[in-house]
Design a protein around this motif. Structure first.
Motif, PDB file in Angstrom:
ATOM      1  N   PRO A   1       2.658  10.737  10.305  1.00 59.59           N
ATOM      2  CA  PRO A   1       3.835  10.167  10.970  1.00 59.59           C
ATOM      3  C   PRO A   1       3.531   9.138  12.052  1.00 59.59           C
ATOM      4  CG  PRO A   1       4.094  12.530  10.684  1.00 59.59           C
ATOM      5  CD  PRO A   1       2.673  12.213  10.300  1.00 59.59           C
ATOM      6  N   ILE A   2       2.380   9.285  12.749  1.00 60.46           N
ATOM      7  CA  ILE A   2       2.070   8.361  13.835  1.00 60.46           C
ATOM      8  C   ILE A   2       1.982   6.924  13.329  1.00 60.46           C
ATOM      9  CG2 ILE A   2      -0.426   8.691  13.597  1.00 60.46           C
ATOM     10  CD1 ILE A   2       1.585   8.021  16.835  1.00 60.46           C
ATOM     11  N   ALA A   3       1.598   6.733  12.067  1.00 60.16           N
ATOM     12  CA  ALA A   3       1.513   5.381  11.513  1.00 60.16           C
ATOM     13  C   ALA A   3       2.882   4.723  11.509  1.00 60.16           C
ATOM     14  CB  ALA A   3       0.931   5.423  10.101  1.00 60.16           C
ATOM     15  N   ASP A   4       3.910   5.474  11.172  1.00 63.42           N
ATOM     16  CA  ASP A   4       5.257   4.911  11.158  1.00 63.42           C
ATOM     17  C   ASP A   4       5.826   4.782  12.562  1.00 63.42           C
ATOM     18  OD1 ASP A   4       5.471   4.385   8.454  1.00 63.42           O
ATOM     19  OD2 ASP A   4       6.101   6.413   7.980  1.00 63.42           O
ATOM     20  N   PHE A   5       5.362   5.603  13.482  1.00 66.62           N
ATOM     21  CA  PHE A   5       5.750   5.420  14.883  1.00 66.62           C
ATOM     22  C   PHE A   5       5.277   4.054  15.368  1.00 66.62           C
ATOM     23  CE2 PHE A   5       5.118   5.581  19.419  1.00 66.62           C
ATOM     24  CZ  PHE A   5       6.238   6.229  19.893  1.00 66.62           C
ATOM     25  N   ASN A   6       4.050   3.694  15.009  1.00 68.61           N
ATOM     26  CA  ASN A   6       3.516   2.393  15.416  1.00 68.61           C
ATOM     27  C   ASN A   6       4.299   1.245  14.792  1.00 68.61           C
ATOM     28  OD1 ASN A   6       1.469   3.449  17.031  1.00 68.61           O
ATOM     29  ND2 ASN A   6       0.049   3.629  15.321  1.00 68.61           N
TER      30      ASN A   6
ATOM     31  N   ALA B   1      -4.929   6.949  11.350  1.00 69.82           N
ATOM     32  CA  ALA B   1      -3.703   7.058  10.560  1.00 69.82           C
ATOM     33  C   ALA B   1      -2.764   5.894  10.805  1.00 69.82           C
ATOM     34  CB  ALA B   1      -2.978   8.367  10.902  1.00 69.82           C
ATOM     35  N   ALA B   2      -3.010   5.112  11.871  1.00 74.55           N
ATOM     36  CA  ALA B   2      -2.096   4.034  12.228  1.00 74.55           C
ATOM     37  C   ALA B   2      -2.384   2.790  11.414  1.00 74.55           C
ATOM     38  CB  ALA B   2      -2.231   3.722  13.718  1.00 74.55           C
TER      39      ALA B   2
ATOM     40  N   ARG C   1      -0.290   4.111   1.830  1.00 74.67           N
ATOM     41  CA  ARG C   1       0.925   4.521   1.134  1.00 74.67           C
ATOM     42  C   ARG C   1       0.725   5.805   0.343  1.00 74.67           C
ATOM     43  NH1 ARG C   1       3.819  -1.028  -1.023  1.00 74.67           N
ATOM     44  NH2 ARG C   1       3.265  -2.345   0.756  1.00 74.67           N
ATOM     45  N   THR C   2      -0.254   6.573   0.747  1.00 76.29           N
ATOM     46  CA  THR C   2      -0.498   7.849   0.088  1.00 76.29           C
ATOM     47  C   THR C   2       0.445   8.898   0.651  1.00 76.29           C
ATOM     48  OG1 THR C   2      -2.157   8.574   1.694  1.00 76.29           O
ATOM     49  CG2 THR C   2      -2.923   7.222  -0.162  1.00 76.29           C
TER      50      THR C   2
END
Length: 228
Positions: free
Chosen positions: A198-203, A20-21, A192-193
Motif C-alpha cells: 500500500p505504501i507505493a500507492d500512498f506515494n 515497495a514505493a 503491478r504484482t
C-alpha cells in the motif's frame, strides 16, 4: 490541512519497506493502457453465456474464448490500493483499501451463476472487445457505478453519469477513500504484482496530477513524498 498533516506523519509508521514505493517520472504522452481503453474499431457482436470475472470491468467467456470489457467505465486495477481517510478506533493510521479486489468481488457478486449477455460495439486499442453487458436485465456497468466501485470514462451515457454522481454524493465504494485516477496509476505504477504494498500507492497519491474523488477537494496541498 490537518488531515494531510496526519497522513504525512503516519507515513513513517506504515510497516512497508522502501523498495515497495514506485518511482515517478515525467509523462511524455498517453500510456499504452490509456490508448487501449479508448474505442479503436467498430464491431457488432452479441455474446451470451457464463462468464468469469477478470477484474472490476472485464469478463472472460470460456465458451468461444472471448474477453469483454464493460464500455464507458473504469475500475481500480487488481494491485491498486486506496486509503480510508476516517479514523479507526484509537489508531491514527488510515486503513489501506484494496479497491481493485473489492471492485472485482462486487462484479462477481452481481453476476453470480447467471448468464451474461453482452452487446459488443467496439474494440479497444489492445484488441479487447468493448460492450454493454447485462445480467437478469441489469446493466453491469451501471451497477458498478451505483455502488461506487467504478467511474465513468468518455464517452458515457447520461444514465451512467447520474449513477456516478449518486455514488460520489453518498460516498459509496472508492468514493469514500483517497483513490488515484486509474489511468494515472497505470502510467506510473512500476510494481503491478498482486504483492504490491500500500505504501507505493500512498506515494503516488502524494504526487498526483489529477483528482477524481470528493475527499481530495479539501486536501489539495500535497504532503512530501515518503518511502518509509
Amino acid at each position: 490541512m490537518a488531515r494531510w498533516s496526519l497522513l504525512v506523519s503516519l507515513a513513517t509508521a506504515l510497516p512497508y519497506p522502501a523498495h515497495a514505493a514506485d518511482l515517478v517520472g515525467t509523462r511524455s504522452g498517453p500510456s499504452v493502457e490509456e490508448r487501449s481503453s479508448q474505442p479503436q474499431a467498430d464491431v457488432s457482436l452479441a455474446i451470451s453465456g457464463r462468464a468469469s470475472v477478470v477484474d472490476g470491468r472485464t469478463l472472460w467467456f470460456p465458451r468461444g474464448g472471448r474477453m469483454v470489457r464493460l464500455a464507458s467505465i473504469d475500475a481500480c486495477e487488481l494491485p491498486q490500493w486506496s486509503y480510508d481517510p476516517s479514523r479507526h478506533g484509537t489508531s491514527t493510521i488510515p486503513k489501506p483499501v484494496p479497491c481493485g479486489p473489492f471492485a472485482k468481488a462486487w462484479l462477481k457478486r452481481s453476476i453470480g451463476n447467471a448468464q451474461v449477455t453482452c452487446d459488443v460495439h467496439a474494440k479497444g486499442g489492445d484488441g479487447v472487445l468493448l460492450g454493454r453487458c447485462v445480467v437478469r436485465g441489469k446493466d453491469l456497468a451501471a451497477e458498478m457505478l451505483r455502488v461506487g466501485w467504478a467511474r465513468t470514462i468518455s464517452p458515457a451515457p447520461a444514465a451512467y453519469a447520474a449513477w456516478q454522481t449518486y455514488a460520489m454524493s453518498a460516498r459509496h465504494g472508492m468514493w469514500a477513500t483517497y483513490v488515484l485516477d486509474m489511468q494515472e496509476w497505470r502510467a506510473k505504477a512500476v510494481d503491478r504484482t498482486l504483492s504490491r504494498r500500500p505504501i507505493a500507492d500512498f506515494n503516488l497519491l502524494a504526487e498526483r496530477e489529477s483528482e477524481i474523488s470528493p475527499p481530495f477537494e479539501d486536501a489539495r496541498k500535497r504532503p512530501r513524498r515518503t518511502d518509509r
